[in-house]
Design a protein around this motif. Structure first.
Motif, PDB file in Angstrom:
ATOM      1  N   UNK A  62      -7.144  -6.751   5.744  1.00 38.44           N
ATOM      2  CA  UNK A  62      -6.426  -7.917   4.879  1.00 38.44           C
ATOM      3  C   UNK A  62      -6.720  -7.794   3.475  1.00 38.44           C
ATOM      4  N   UNK A  63      -7.812  -6.788   3.197  1.00 36.74           N
ATOM      5  CA  UNK A  63      -7.875  -6.677   1.771  1.00 36.74           C
ATOM      6  C   UNK A  63      -7.502  -5.193   1.314  1.00 36.74           C
ATOM      7  N   UNK A  64      -6.439  -4.963   1.645  1.00 34.99           N
ATOM      8  CA  UNK A  64      -5.842  -3.264   1.655  1.00 34.99           C
ATOM      9  C   UNK A  64      -5.536  -3.292   0.234  1.00 34.99           C
ATOM     10  N   UNK A  65      -5.213  -4.319  -0.565  1.00 32.16           N
ATOM     11  CA  UNK A  65      -4.830  -4.265  -2.022  1.00 32.16           C
ATOM     12  C   UNK A  65      -6.186  -3.779  -2.807  1.00 32.16           C
ATOM     13  N   UNK A  66      -7.253  -3.901  -2.204  1.00 24.89           N
ATOM     14  CA  UNK A  66      -8.447  -3.670  -3.143  1.00 24.89           C
ATOM     15  C   UNK A  66      -8.548  -2.047  -2.854  1.00 24.89           C
ATOM     16  N   UNK A  67      -8.281  -1.447  -1.710  1.00 21.02           N
ATOM     17  CA  UNK A  67      -8.243  -0.154  -1.514  1.00 21.02           C
ATOM     18  C   UNK A  67      -7.368   0.581  -2.320  1.00 21.02           C
ATOM     19  N   UNK A  68      -6.073   0.000  -2.545  1.00 25.44           N
ATOM     20  CA  UNK A  68      -4.935   0.391  -3.500  1.00 25.44           C
ATOM     21  C   UNK A  68      -5.332   0.511  -4.748  1.00 25.44           C
ATOM     22  N   UNK A  69      -6.074  -0.554  -5.132  1.00 24.61           N
ATOM     23  CA  UNK A  69      -6.539  -0.609  -6.591  1.00 24.61           C
ATOM     24  C   UNK A  69      -7.651   0.561  -6.871  1.00 24.61           C
ATOM     25  N   UNK A  70      -8.294   0.943  -5.929  1.00 24.12           N
ATOM     26  CA  UNK A  70      -9.187   2.205  -6.217  1.00 24.12           C
ATOM     27  C   UNK A  70      -8.519   3.419  -6.423  1.00 24.12           C
ATOM     28  N   UNK A  71      -7.437   3.585  -5.421  1.00 20.80           N
ATOM     29  CA  UNK A  71      -6.683   4.652  -5.797  1.00 20.80           C
ATOM     30  C   UNK A  71      -5.870   4.904  -7.048  1.00 20.80           C
ATOM     31  N   UNK A  72      -5.535   3.552  -7.365  1.00 19.07           N
ATOM     32  CA  UNK A  72      -4.683   3.564  -8.696  1.00 19.07           C
ATOM     33  C   UNK A  72      -5.621   3.778  -9.782  1.00 19.07           C
ATOM     34  N   UNK A  73      -6.895   3.277  -9.570  1.00 18.51           N
ATOM     35  CA  UNK A  73      -7.873   3.431 -10.725  1.00 18.51           C
ATOM     36  C   UNK A  73      -8.075   4.963 -11.050  1.00 18.51           C
ATOM     37  N   UNK A  74      -7.983   5.668  -9.979  1.00 22.82           N
ATOM     38  CA  UNK A  74      -8.488   7.211 -10.365  1.00 22.82           C
ATOM     39  C   UNK A  74      -6.904   7.967 -10.388  1.00 22.82           C
ATOM     40  N   UNK A  75      -5.853   7.506 -10.729  1.00 31.10           N
ATOM     41  CA  UNK A  75      -4.923   8.007 -10.703  1.00 31.10           C
ATOM     42  C   UNK A  75      -3.937   8.912  -9.755  1.00 31.10           C
ATOM     43  N   UNK A  76      -4.255   8.205  -8.624  1.00 35.27           N
ATOM     44  CA  UNK A  76      -3.930   9.208  -7.380  1.00 35.27           C
ATOM     45  C   UNK A  76      -2.618   8.293  -6.717  1.00 35.27           C
ATOM     46  N   UNK A  77      -1.941   8.810  -5.997  1.00 35.85           N
ATOM     47  CA  UNK A  77      -0.984   8.089  -5.127  1.00 35.85           C
ATOM     48  C   UNK A  77      -1.413   7.892  -3.377  1.00 35.85           C
ATOM     49  N   UNK A  78      -0.797   6.951  -3.121  1.00 41.15           N
ATOM     50  CA  UNK A  78      -1.122   6.648  -1.909  1.00 41.15           C
ATOM     51  C   UNK A  78       0.293   6.527  -0.912  1.00 41.15           C
ATOM     52  N   UNK A  79      -0.228   6.908   0.450  1.00 37.16           N
ATOM     53  CA  UNK A  79       0.919   7.086   1.635  1.00 37.16           C
ATOM     54  C   UNK A  79       0.267   6.054   2.561  1.00 37.16           C
ATOM     55  N   UNK A  80       1.148   4.950   2.939  1.00 41.71           N
ATOM     56  CA  UNK A  80       0.671   4.186   3.958  1.00 41.71           C
ATOM     57  C   UNK A  80       1.435   4.351   5.472  1.00 41.71           C
ATOM     58  N   UNK A  81       0.990   4.575   6.515  1.00 45.04           N
ATOM     59  CA  UNK A  81       1.518   4.671   7.808  1.00 45.04           C
ATOM     60  C   UNK A  81       0.881   3.546   8.679  1.00 45.04           C
ATOM     61  N   UNK A  82       2.004   2.814   9.396  1.00 44.70           N
ATOM     62  CA  UNK A  82       1.881   1.551  10.028  1.00 44.70           C
ATOM     63  C   UNK A  82       2.577   1.502  11.256  1.00 44.70           C
TER      64      UNK A  82
END
Length: 288
Positions: A62-82
């Motif tokens: 439910x707090x996926x956005x908080x994980x993504x915020x951390x990835x963004x903070x360190x200048x990385x890109x994310x891939x979501x598989x669902x």
């Protein structure tokens, strides 16, 4: 050592029991945010992309956005598989987070689960996500995965329904027979929205037959970190059978430079599978 991506499992819970996935041997586990940030701080030295899964579905969080915020903070890109079952838990602002590069949706998960949802109830939010991406001009890819092709055409009935619905939604003509015959890797259905095809594959297991030596992309293009903190050489070792180390006790740099990691890496470069699990993995045949 640099990787194309690092798989980091936010949780090993996917919420489903797809028949094409292995039965999970490990207890349910969710990676807490502080530990996750410590991993991202290390991972940025090895990659530019984080895949937020191994077997778990990141959208169950439910707090996926908080994980993504951390990835963004360190200048990385994310891939979501669902699986697509949990899209409604999240806003488009979360799913189209600035760090998200790609969303993969495994459409065959509907076909291989016992669910009370109708096909239309399942597919409607997925198609709505695609439409919203295009309308908002979001610069990400959405891959609609159909990884169920085989010579027996065992999923022909489901794929017939699926391709008809996608054809109607995107105003294109998808030919079931042509897809099975020509085996395209992907078909563009809209701007950066792709229908992506692949075959069923066998998950590696110590119970499998021995497939012998061969090369692999594990420890070369990628590694995986399980929700427990275990580091494994590839994204298919979902039970941590080849535990190279644990990030609760060691740094990623130390783990990747230890004897077991280096032995595996040297072996693959010479076409040798030094670990028993790798010998019993047929997926590596794709690289040989």
């Amino acid at each position: 050592m640099k990787f194309y991506r690092i798989y980091i499992e936010l949780t090993n819970v996917c919420g489903l029991q797809c028949s094409f996935c292995p039965t999970k041997a490990l207890p349910n586990h969710q990676m807490d945010l502080d530990f996750f940030e410590s991993l991202i701080a290390q991972a940025k030295n090895f990659t530019k992309e984080i895949a937020c899964h191994v077997v778990g579905d990141p959208l169950t969080q439910s707090n996926l956005n908080e994980y993504l915020d951390i990835i963004h903070k360190y200048g990385l890109k994310a891939m979501l598989t669902t699986s697509g079952y949990f899209l409604k838990k999240h806003s488009y602002d979360t799913l189209f987070h600035p760090c998200v590069k790609q969303i993969n949706i495994s459409l065959n998960s509907f076909n291989k689960n016992d669910t009370s949802l109708t096909f239309e109830q399942y597919i409607t939010p997925i198609l709505a996500l695609c439409k919203a991406k295009v309308e908002r001009k979001e610069n990400i890819f959405i891959n609609l995965r159909v990884w169920n092709l085989d010579e027996m055409m065992s999923e022909k009935a489901f794929n017939t329904i699926l391709f008809k619905r996608i054809s109607t939604s995107f105003n294109i003509d998808l030919s079931l027979e042509t897809i099975y015959e020509e085996k395209p890797k992907s078909i563009r259905v809209d701007t950066k929205v792709l229908l992506h095809f692949d075959n069923y594959f066998e998950w590696p297991s110590l119970d499998n037959q021995n497939y012998g030596d061969g090369k692999c992309q594990g420890l070369q293009s990628h590694i995986a970190i399980l929700a427990s903190g275990k580091v494994v050489p590839c994204c298919l070792d979902c039970d941590g059978i080849i535990e190279l180390g644990n990030l609760h006790h060691q740094t990623l740099d130390k783990i990747l430079s230890n004897a077991r990691s280096q032995s595996m890496l040297s072996g693959f470069k010479e076409g040798k599978a030094v670990e028993e699990l790798c010998q019993k993995c047929s997926y590596k045949d794709r690289f040989n």
